[in-house]
Design an enzyme around this catalytic site. Sequence first.
Site, PDB file in Angstrom:
ATOM      1  N   ASP A   7      -6.806 -24.262 -29.087  1.00 17.35           N
ATOM      2  CA  ASP A   7      -5.848 -24.537 -29.409  1.00 17.35           C
ATOM      3  C   ASP A   7      -5.667 -23.413 -28.605  1.00 17.35           C
ATOM      4  OD1 ASP A   7      -4.242 -24.231 -31.697  1.00 17.35           O
ATOM      5  OD2 ASP A   7      -5.274 -22.637 -32.738  1.00 17.35           O
ATOM      6  N   ASP A   9      -2.355 -20.938 -31.238  1.00 15.00           N
ATOM      7  CA  ASP A   9      -2.254 -19.733 -31.643  1.00 15.00           C
ATOM      8  C   ASP A   9      -3.267 -19.380 -32.274  1.00 15.00           C
ATOM      9  OD1 ASP A   9       0.633 -20.033 -30.828  1.00 15.00           O
ATOM     10  OD2 ASP A   9       0.571 -21.661 -32.169  1.00 15.00           O
ATOM     11  N   ASP A 181      -8.841 -22.187 -34.623  1.00 13.67           N
ATOM     12  CA  ASP A 181      -9.365 -20.741 -35.553  1.00 13.67           C
ATOM     13  C   ASP A 181      -9.032 -21.616 -36.799  1.00 13.67           C
ATOM     14  OD1 ASP A 181      -6.184 -20.402 -36.620  1.00 13.67           O
ATOM     15  OD2 ASP A 181      -6.435 -20.375 -35.141  1.00 13.67           O
TER      16      ASP A 181
END
Length: 219
Positions: A7, A9, A181
């Site tokens: 991922d 961001d 996250d």
Amino acid sequence: MNLALFDLDNTLLAGDSDFEWAQFLIHKGVLDREVYEARNLEFYEQYRAGTLDIHQFLDFQLKPLSRHPRAQLEAWRAEYLRVRILPMMTVKARDLVDSHRHDARVVVTATNSFVTRPIAREFGIEHLVATDPEERSDGEFTGRVNGLPCFREGKVARVEAWLAEHGLHWSSFGETCFYSDSLNDLPLLSKVARPVAVDPDETLREHALARGWEILSLR
């Protein structure tokens, strides 16, 4: 060979490229601050809470691409990469990516590919699976999304489509891992053999602890 999915961001980046792109355009005077800033923050909070309507957000995010020539957008993007993104690329994140240099590496992100392609290149990651903005035959943007957004369950579908395009499937790899996250990435985290929660939000942290997933910090 192994497969390493990342991922972008708040995972590889110490910040959100989507949010920062809109803020950058506001700062440049391209987008009206009064109209866009509160809406940008609202969408960001919805994403963090797991309540984002991806189609409403993409209408907000992609429409500005249709209002300006591609050459101008690319000039703004180059400045944005320099002033907003490079400071968010930590040494730890670069080292993590490098630790997978012998693996197939893919950035998998809901943020559109126009914004994220040069970021993936900056990390040295060969492949990008992202939400794609629709383009006209002349390369200009329509302001609409092309195909399935790379978000939540859509990330799984888009990664599996990417694998199929390359004549691969999950079992083609000795190990599959995904670093994220966000609670929004639970579908893809649950698909790979080694899910890794990176500086996770509260919900993802609870899931990771309950399931014995690895938890990592890149900050």
